[in-house]
Design a protein around this motif. Structure first.
Motif, PDB file in Angstrom:
ATOM      1  N   GLU A 377       0.826  -1.210   0.000  1.00 31.26           N
ATOM      2  CA  GLU A 377       0.000   0.000   0.000  1.00 31.26           C
ATOM      3  C   GLU A 377       0.857   1.255   0.000  1.00 31.26           C
ATOM      4  N   GLU A 378       1.975   1.239   0.775  1.00 34.62           N
ATOM      5  CA  GLU A 378       2.853   2.410   0.810  1.00 34.62           C
ATOM      6  C   GLU A 378       3.570   2.612  -0.516  1.00 34.62           C
ATOM      7  N   ILE A 379       3.972   1.490  -1.158  1.00 33.24           N
ATOM      8  CA  ILE A 379       4.584   1.612  -2.483  1.00 33.24           C
ATOM      9  C   ILE A 379       3.582   2.195  -3.475  1.00 33.24           C
ATOM     10  N   SER A 380       2.317   1.744  -3.402  1.00 28.84           N
ATOM     11  CA  SER A 380       1.293   2.303  -4.276  1.00 28.84           C
ATOM     12  C   SER A 380       1.098   3.785  -4.005  1.00 28.84           C
ATOM     13  N   ALA A 381       1.210   4.174  -2.727  1.00 32.15           N
ATOM     14  CA  ALA A 381       1.064   5.597  -2.389  1.00 32.15           C
ATOM     15  C   ALA A 381       2.176   6.424  -3.011  1.00 32.15           C
ATOM     16  N   ILE A 382       3.412   5.851  -3.049  1.00 37.13           N
ATOM     17  CA  ILE A 382       4.523   6.571  -3.694  1.00 37.13           C
ATOM     18  C   ILE A 382       4.213   6.794  -5.162  1.00 37.13           C
ATOM     19  N   TYR A 383       3.747   5.744  -5.831  1.00 36.44           N
ATOM     20  CA  TYR A 383       3.436   5.881  -7.253  1.00 36.44           C
ATOM     21  C   TYR A 383       2.307   6.878  -7.480  1.00 36.44           C
ATOM     22  N   ALA A 384       1.307   6.856  -6.600  1.00 31.51           N
ATOM     23  CA  ALA A 384       0.216   7.813  -6.740  1.00 31.51           C
ATOM     24  C   ALA A 384       0.714   9.237  -6.542  1.00 31.51           C
ATOM     25  N   ARG A 385       1.628   9.415  -5.553  1.00 31.15           N
ATOM     26  CA  ARG A 385       2.175  10.753  -5.319  1.00 31.15           C
ATOM     27  C   ARG A 385       3.001  11.227  -6.510  1.00 31.15           C
ATOM     28  N   VAL A 386       3.785  10.306  -7.079  1.00 29.67           N
ATOM     29  CA  VAL A 386       4.577  10.664  -8.252  1.00 29.67           C
ATOM     30  C   VAL A 386       3.672  11.034  -9.413  1.00 29.67           C
ATOM     31  N   ALA A 387       2.603  10.235  -9.607  1.00 27.29           N
ATOM     32  CA  ALA A 387       1.695  10.519 -10.722  1.00 27.29           C
ATOM     33  C   ALA A 387       1.012  11.861 -10.565  1.00 27.29           C
ATOM     34  N   ARG A 388       0.728  12.255  -9.296  1.00 28.44           N
ATOM     35  CA  ARG A 388       0.085  13.560  -9.074  1.00 28.44           C
ATOM     36  C   ARG A 388       1.079  14.698  -9.076  1.00 28.44           C
ATOM     37  N   GLY A 389       2.377  14.350  -9.092  1.00 29.07           N
ATOM     38  CA  GLY A 389       3.389  15.410  -9.063  1.00 29.07           C
ATOM     39  C   GLY A 389       3.653  15.920  -7.671  1.00 29.07           C
ATOM     40  N   GLY A 390       3.265  15.153  -6.633  1.00 27.41           N
ATOM     41  CA  GLY A 390       3.503  15.601  -5.263  1.00 27.41           C
ATOM     42  C   GLY A 390       4.958  15.461  -4.890  1.00 27.41           C
ATOM     43  N   ARG A 391       5.416  16.262  -3.933  1.00 25.72           N
ATOM     44  CA  ARG A 391       6.805  16.238  -3.500  1.00 25.72           C
ATOM     45  C   ARG A 391       6.863  16.169  -1.989  1.00 25.72           C
ATOM     46  N   GLU A 392       7.772  15.309  -1.523  1.00 25.42           N
ATOM     47  CA  GLU A 392       8.004  15.214  -0.089  1.00 25.42           C
ATOM     48  C   GLU A 392       9.500  15.080   0.131  1.00 25.42           C
ATOM     49  N   GLY A 393       9.973  15.575   1.238  1.00 26.43           N
ATOM     50  CA  GLY A 393      11.384  15.433   1.569  1.00 26.43           C
ATOM     51  C   GLY A 393      12.232  16.425   0.816  1.00 26.43           C
ATOM     52  N   GLY A 394      13.594  16.301   0.998  1.00 27.43           N
ATOM     53  CA  GLY A 394      14.513  17.234   0.360  1.00 27.43           C
ATOM     54  C   GLY A 394      14.812  16.823  -1.048  1.00 27.43           C
ATOM     55  N   GLY A 395      15.730  17.547  -1.660  1.00 32.42           N
ATOM     56  CA  GLY A 395      16.146  17.219  -3.010  1.00 32.42           C
ATOM     57  C   GLY A 395      15.124  17.618  -4.038  1.00 32.42           C
ATOM     58  N   ILE A 396      15.244  17.011  -5.207  1.00 31.43           N
ATOM     59  CA  ILE A 396      14.397  17.402  -6.323  1.00 31.43           C
ATOM     60  C   ILE A 396      13.056  16.710  -6.320  1.00 31.43           C
ATOM     61  N   GLY A 397      12.895  15.653  -5.513  1.00 31.69           N
ATOM     62  CA  GLY A 397      11.604  15.005  -5.441  1.00 31.69           C
ATOM     63  C   GLY A 397      11.453  13.900  -6.466  1.00 31.69           C
ATOM     64  N   LEU A 398      10.625  12.908  -6.083  1.00 38.14           N
ATOM     65  CA  LEU A 398      10.415  11.776  -6.976  1.00 38.14           C
ATOM     66  C   LEU A 398       9.659  12.151  -8.231  1.00 38.14           C
ATOM     67  N   ASP A 399       8.919  13.262  -8.184  1.00 37.29           N
ATOM     68  CA  ASP A 399       8.152  13.645  -9.379  1.00 37.29           C
ATOM     69  C   ASP A 399       9.076  14.004 -10.529  1.00 37.29           C
ATOM     70  N   LEU A 400      10.120  14.819 -10.251  1.00 38.19           N
ATOM     71  CA  LEU A 400      11.055  15.168 -11.319  1.00 38.19           C
ATOM     72  C   LEU A 400      11.878  13.959 -11.750  1.00 38.19           C
ATOM     73  N   ILE A 401      12.236  13.100 -10.799  1.00 33.99           N
ATOM     74  CA  ILE A 401      12.968  11.899 -11.164  1.00 33.99           C
ATOM     75  C   ILE A 401      12.144  11.056 -12.131  1.00 33.99           C
ATOM     76  N   SER A 402      10.862  10.883 -11.826  1.00 32.39           N
ATOM     77  CA  SER A 402      10.013  10.068 -12.700  1.00 32.39           C
ATOM     78  C   SER A 402       9.877  10.702 -14.083  1.00 32.39           C
ATOM     79  N   ARG A 403       9.740  12.030 -14.134  1.00 32.40           N
ATOM     80  CA  ARG A 403       9.643  12.701 -15.431  1.00 32.40           C
ATOM     81  C   ARG A 403      10.936  12.567 -16.214  1.00 32.40           C
ATOM     82  N   LEU A 404      12.064  12.643 -15.529  1.00 28.96           N
ATOM     83  CA  LEU A 404      13.343  12.471 -16.214  1.00 28.96           C
ATOM     84  C   LEU A 404      13.484  11.053 -16.764  1.00 28.96           C
ATOM     85  N   CYS A 405      13.033  10.067 -15.993  1.00 32.31           N
ATOM     86  CA  CYS A 405      13.110   8.690 -16.474  1.00 32.31           C
ATOM     87  C   CYS A 405      12.293   8.517 -17.754  1.00 32.31           C
ATOM     88  N   GLU A 406      11.098   9.090 -17.782  1.00 30.96           N
ATOM     89  CA  GLU A 406      10.292   9.025 -18.993  1.00 30.96           C
ATOM     90  C   GLU A 406      10.967   9.783 -20.131  1.00 30.96           C
TER      91      GLU A 406
END
Length: 431
Positions: A377-406
């Protein structure tokens, strides 16, 4: 970006519009044929009954009138027509049980008859007509009609299939052209032939208008990111340079040196963010011109050392497995920022233990953290947050990382490990 490993409901195969139209028309034609055959059967039976009634009544009336006018008149049976008189010639048992009236398909000794039963002057007259041969011919005719109906139905199915295929072909071609559109390409259009119907023209115009508006939106986004990134680069470079100069002063107090170190690290993070935004602003086709040959087996230890200070306040250690030689073609700042951000994310989500960093020969980096461990469930929450473009914590955030991967064709995934979470970043190795 890869999706988590979890069972997905199998997609139900969808039938094409051509198949639905064919099934509908074929079903309509089949029902219509059955209705015509059934109606013909009932009409034939009714007409046959009227014919037998008229014929038998005519013969019976002739016999009765002739018998009354000529007492010596005697009926003579023919090969097909027989007359039974209850007073002088009793009918067979099957005919004797019939009530007055016309009766069709009466079987006597394996032969079918149509009979007329009438009570006259206290006696019962039964007129029987042999129709066995006519019934066999009627059955053969019914088989012929049924065969012709089936043949007609098959021929209609072929003609309908050809017609529907011809009518639906422009729509099928348009659907294939729309399905072939690529989100990473600009200047795409859906063209329709001159013979296209007005509905297809409306659909094509709407799709082309959407593609043009999407191209303009992407260009505006890239132009804004490019302009903003370049504008931010100068002041950040000034801050970073000033911090470096300040750190070179030997008489700098320890407290101030600590704060300036924080400024330097923060400016470095912002420089990475700007580099990532500049990459997103570029067309993927033009990225190869600005890419570098990056030796991951040399770069990975440097990234780990740069992030080791984040573990000082935790009971954590960073362990790098033996690194095989591996080289990729990609922008160096992007590789540093992507791996560094994922490593920082593992540190922030771990309490104690060892974070294992591995490099595989196919340019795949895995980070196993011992942290709390992530449930599905927590892994699914990460993917949902990435898909919505949400950011948590320091750094550039998983949203930009996911966009860069694509953007770069990389694959990023999170999986639940034995104790914690495994993060996998699959880069593209050079041949």
């Amino acid at each position: 970006m890869a999706t988590p490993d979890r069972p997905a409901a199998p997609a139900r195969p969808r039938s094409s519009l051509r198949q639905r139209i064919l099934l509908g028309l074929f079903g309509y034609t089949a029902l219509l044929s059955i209705a015509v055959v059934v109606q013909g059967f009932f009409v034939n039976e009714h007409a046959e009954h009227l014919v037998w009634t008229s014929l038998m009544n005519t013969e019976m009336d002739y016999f009765v009138e002739r018998s009354r006018s000529d007492p010596d008149y005697r009926w003579s049976d023919t090969q097909a027509l027989s007359l039974y008189d209850s007073a002088t010639r009793p009918p067979p048992r099957e005919l004797a049980a019939l009530a007055p009236g016309v009766h069709d398909e009466v079987v006597v000794a394996g032969v079918e008859y149509v009979t007329l039963v009438r009570d006259i002057d206290g006696r019962r007259l039964t007129l029987a007509l042999d129709i066995d041969d006519m019934e066999h011919r009627e059955f053969d005719l019914a088989l012929t009609i049924a065969g012709s109906a089936v043949t007609t139905l098959l021929l209609l199915g072929v003609v309908i299939g050809w017609g529907v295929r011809r009518l639906v072909r422009p729509l099928t071609n348009m659907a294939q052209r729309i399905g072939g559109l690529r989100p990473d390409r600009s200047g795409q259009r859906v063209d329709v032939p001159e013979s296209a119907s007005s509905e297809l023209v409306v659909i094509a115009d709407a799709v082309n208008d959407y593609l043009q508006r999407n191209d303009r939106f992407v260009e505006r986004e890239r132009a804004f990111i490019d302009s903003a990134s370049h504008e931010l680069r100068t002041p950040i470079s000034v801050i970073a340079g000033a911090a470096e100069i300040a750190l070179e002063q030997n008489e700098l107090p320890a407290g101030a040196r600590h704060q300036i170190n924080r400024i330097r690290r923060a400016s470095r993070d912002v420089e990475q963010l700007i580099s990532l935004l500049l990459v997103l602003a570029k067309d993927p086709k033009r990225l190869s011109a600005s890419s570098d040959r990056v030796a991951l087996d040399h770069l990975l230890p440097e990234i780990v050392e740069d992030h080791r200070h984040l573990t000082r306040d935790k009971d954590l250690t960073l362990a790098v497995a033996p690194l095989p030689p591996c080289e990729i073609l990609a922008p160096l700042p992007i590789v540093q920022a992507a791996i560094g951000n994922l490593l920082r994310n593992a540190i922030e989500n771990s309490d104690r233990g060892e974070i294992a960093i591995r490099l595989h020969p196919d340019a795949t980096v895995t980070i196993d953290d011992p942290g709390h461990g992530m449930t599905p469930e927590e892994i699914s929450a990460i993917y949902a947050r990435v898909a919505r473009g949400g950011r948590e914590g320091g750094g550039i955030g998983l949203d930009l990382i996911s966009r860069l991967c694509e953007h770069l064709g990389w694959t990023l995934r999170f999986d639940k490990a034995e104790r914690g979470t495994r993060t996998t970043l699959a880069l593209k190795a050079t041949g």
